[in-house]
Write a protein that holds these residues in place. Structure first.
Motif, PDB file in Angstrom:
ATOM      1  N   ALA A   4       0.835  -1.201   0.000  1.00 50.65           N
ATOM      2  CA  ALA A   4       0.000   0.000   0.000  1.00 50.65           C
ATOM      3  C   ALA A   4       0.869   1.250   0.000  1.00 50.65           C
ATOM      4  O   ALA A   4       1.929   1.285   0.633  1.00 50.65           O
ATOM      5  CB  ALA A   4      -0.922   0.016   1.218  1.00 50.65           C
ATOM      6  N   VAL A   5       0.411   2.262  -0.727  1.00 47.32           N
ATOM      7  CA  VAL A   5       1.051   3.571  -0.727  1.00 47.32           C
ATOM      8  C   VAL A   5       0.030   4.569  -0.191  1.00 47.32           C
ATOM      9  O   VAL A   5      -1.087   4.678  -0.713  1.00 47.32           O
ATOM     10  CB  VAL A   5       1.526   3.984  -2.129  1.00 47.32           C
ATOM     11  N   ILE A   6       0.420   5.278   0.853  1.00 46.26           N
ATOM     12  CA  ILE A   6      -0.459   6.261   1.497  1.00 46.26           C
ATOM     13  C   ILE A   6       0.046   7.648   1.132  1.00 46.26           C
ATOM     14  O   ILE A   6       1.210   7.984   1.358  1.00 46.26           O
ATOM     15  CB  ILE A   6      -0.475   6.059   3.026  1.00 46.26           C
ATOM     16  N   PHE A   7      -0.843   8.450   0.567  1.00 45.10           N
ATOM     17  CA  PHE A   7      -0.474   9.772   0.059  1.00 45.10           C
ATOM     18  C   PHE A   7      -1.088  10.892   0.891  1.00 45.10           C
ATOM     19  O   PHE A   7      -2.276  10.845   1.247  1.00 45.10           O
ATOM     20  CB  PHE A   7      -1.004   9.959  -1.373  1.00 45.10           C
ATOM     21  N   LEU A  13      -0.620  14.883  -4.131  1.00 42.26           N
ATOM     22  CA  LEU A  13      -1.477  14.400  -5.221  1.00 42.26           C
ATOM     23  C   LEU A  13      -1.993  15.555  -6.072  1.00 42.26           C
ATOM     24  O   LEU A  13      -1.997  15.476  -7.299  1.00 42.26           O
ATOM     25  CB  LEU A  13      -2.666  13.626  -4.655  1.00 42.26           C
ATOM     26  N   LEU A  14      -2.439  16.597  -5.392  1.00 37.49           N
ATOM     27  CA  LEU A  14      -3.090  17.714  -6.083  1.00 37.49           C
ATOM     28  C   LEU A  14      -2.382  19.037  -5.817  1.00 37.49           C
ATOM     29  O   LEU A  14      -1.967  19.317  -4.691  1.00 37.49           O
ATOM     30  CB  LEU A  14      -4.539  17.848  -5.610  1.00 37.49           C
ATOM     31  N   ASN A  15      -2.276  19.844  -6.871  1.00 42.86           N
ATOM     32  CA  ASN A  15      -1.799  21.215  -6.713  1.00 42.86           C
ATOM     33  C   ASN A  15      -2.994  22.086  -6.354  1.00 42.86           C
ATOM     34  O   ASN A  15      -3.791  22.453  -7.228  1.00 42.86           O
ATOM     35  CB  ASN A  15      -1.138  21.705  -7.998  1.00 42.86           C
ATOM     36  N   THR A  16      -3.113  22.370  -5.073  1.00 40.54           N
ATOM     37  CA  THR A  16      -4.265  23.120  -4.559  1.00 40.54           C
ATOM     38  C   THR A  16      -3.885  24.528  -4.109  1.00 40.54           C
ATOM     39  O   THR A  16      -4.696  25.218  -3.494  1.00 40.54           O
ATOM     40  CB  THR A  16      -4.888  22.374  -3.369  1.00 40.54           C
ATOM     41  N   LEU A  17      -2.676  24.964  -4.411  1.00 39.78           N
ATOM     42  CA  LEU A  17      -2.204  26.254  -3.900  1.00 39.78           C
ATOM     43  C   LEU A  17      -3.103  27.412  -4.307  1.00 39.78           C
ATOM     44  O   LEU A  17      -3.427  28.276  -3.490  1.00 39.78           O
ATOM     45  CB  LEU A  17      -0.778  26.531  -4.376  1.00 39.78           C
ATOM     46  N   LYS A  88      -5.700  20.726  -9.809  1.00 35.78           N
ATOM     47  CA  LYS A  88      -5.415  19.649 -10.772  1.00 35.78           C
ATOM     48  C   LYS A  88      -4.339  18.729 -10.206  1.00 35.78           C
ATOM     49  O   LYS A  88      -3.532  19.146  -9.367  1.00 35.78           O
ATOM     50  CB  LYS A  88      -4.983  20.225 -12.112  1.00 35.78           C
ATOM     51  N   PRO A  89      -4.306  17.487 -10.681  1.00 34.70           N
ATOM     52  CA  PRO A  89      -3.260  16.562 -10.228  1.00 34.70           C
ATOM     53  C   PRO A  89      -1.900  17.013 -10.743  1.00 34.70           C
ATOM     54  O   PRO A  89      -1.790  17.614 -11.814  1.00 34.70           O
ATOM     55  CB  PRO A  89      -3.651  15.226 -10.864  1.00 34.70           C
ATOM     56  N   TYR A  90      -0.861  16.723  -9.984  1.00 36.56           N
ATOM     57  CA  TYR A  90       0.485  16.961 -10.489  1.00 36.56           C
ATOM     58  C   TYR A  90       0.772  16.010 -11.649  1.00 36.56           C
ATOM     59  O   TYR A  90       0.219  14.902 -11.715  1.00 36.56           O
ATOM     60  CB  TYR A  90       1.515  16.763  -9.379  1.00 36.56           C
ATOM     61  N   ASN A 207      11.832  13.452  -7.381  1.00 38.72           N
ATOM     62  CA  ASN A 207      11.445  14.564  -8.254  1.00 38.72           C
ATOM     63  C   ASN A 207      10.248  14.249  -9.132  1.00 38.72           C
ATOM     64  O   ASN A 207       9.646  15.161  -9.689  1.00 38.72           O
ATOM     65  CB  ASN A 207      12.617  14.939  -9.157  1.00 38.72           C
ATOM     66  N   ASN A 208       9.937  12.951  -9.278  1.00 38.14           N
ATOM     67  CA  ASN A 208       8.898  12.545 -10.219  1.00 38.14           C
ATOM     68  C   ASN A 208       8.095  11.382  -9.635  1.00 38.14           C
ATOM     69  O   ASN A 208       8.683  10.477  -9.028  1.00 38.14           O
ATOM     70  CB  ASN A 208       9.561  12.120 -11.534  1.00 38.14           C
ATOM     71  N   PRO A 209       6.776  11.372  -9.813  1.00 36.72           N
ATOM     72  CA  PRO A 209       5.962  10.277  -9.278  1.00 36.72           C
ATOM     73  C   PRO A 209       6.404   8.887  -9.723  1.00 36.72           C
ATOM     74  O   PRO A 209       6.253   7.918  -8.974  1.00 36.72           O
ATOM     75  CB  PRO A 209       4.559  10.604  -9.801  1.00 36.72           C
TER      76      PRO A 209
END
Length: 219
Positions: A4-7, A13-17, A88-90, A207-209
């Motif tokens: 499992a990967v917990i985010f 996950l999301l750029n919400t700035l 939006k998602p990264y 640096n990258n997913p």
């Protein structure tokens, strides 16, 4: 073997700035105070909505937080309407989630944002059913970096801690993983910098997913 990967949500996950800056600025303007720009927003968030509002008020000179209770209500009302503004998602996140699902690895969200806020962000952007569990702020459960919620997730999944990766972008996230005793991955595309992640003992910094898949293969 990782199962499992917990985010974390915001900055991972999301750029919400833009949404967060817009909502807190609109809240401050309601009281005749100055807006909160993107760079201040970047460092004010991460420990729940109330702490976010508190920091914005203190920045505006309300050091005694006299406006706090009213400001919480105003922020909640604004956020309920505008929380998805420009969100939006990264880059690479959707592909990563597809890959994890194909590998039979569970994906989970753990955020200090309200449960309703997390569900709205996830379901509107990614769609229902993409994540196996969604954990936001819940009554009676301390927020990150307290490890309670992370430990609850691991127990609900029925997994052991060596089978978990925790992914986030802030000191709060790295401290949460450290206190829970799980492997942490700090991401550089989010709200904070490499120095903060290293100082808070990130096990990996990426640096990258797609690098998450490489880590999974290593383990």
């Amino acid at each position: 073997m990782i199962k499992a990967v917990i985010f974390d949500l915001d900055g991972t996950l999301l750029n919400t700035l833009n949404a967060l800056s817009f909502c807190i600025s609109k809240t401050m303007k309601h009281f005749g105070l100055k807006e909160i720009d993107i760079e201040h927003t970047r460092y004010f968030v991460g420990e729940g909505a109330k702490k976010f509002v508190d920091r914005a008020l203190i920045y505006n000179g309300d050091t005694d937080l006299k406006l706090a209770n009213e400001a919480y209500k105003v922020y909640d009302e604004i956020f309920a309407v505008d929380c998805l503004k420009d969100v939006k998602p990264y880059e690479g996140i959707t592909k990563l989630l597809d890959s994890l699902k194909a590998m039979g690895i569970k994906s989970v969200v753990l955020s200090n944002k309200s449960q309703l806020g997390v569900e709205k962000n996830i379901n509107e952007i990614f769609g229902a059913g993409v994540f196996d569990l969604i954990y936001g702020e819940r009554a009676g459960i301390p927020k990150k970096p307290d490890p309670t919620s992370l430990n609850m997730i691991i127990e609900e999944l029925g997994l052991s801690k060596p089978e978990i990766l925790y992914v986030g972008d802030t000191a709060t996230d790295m401290q949460t993983a450290l206190r829970a005793g799980v492997t942490s991955i700090g991401v550089l595309w989010g709200f904070r910098d490499e120095e903060e992640l290293r100082e808070n003992k990130a096990d990996y910094i990426i640096n990258n997913p797609s690098e998450i898949l490489e880590i999974i293969k290593e383990r």
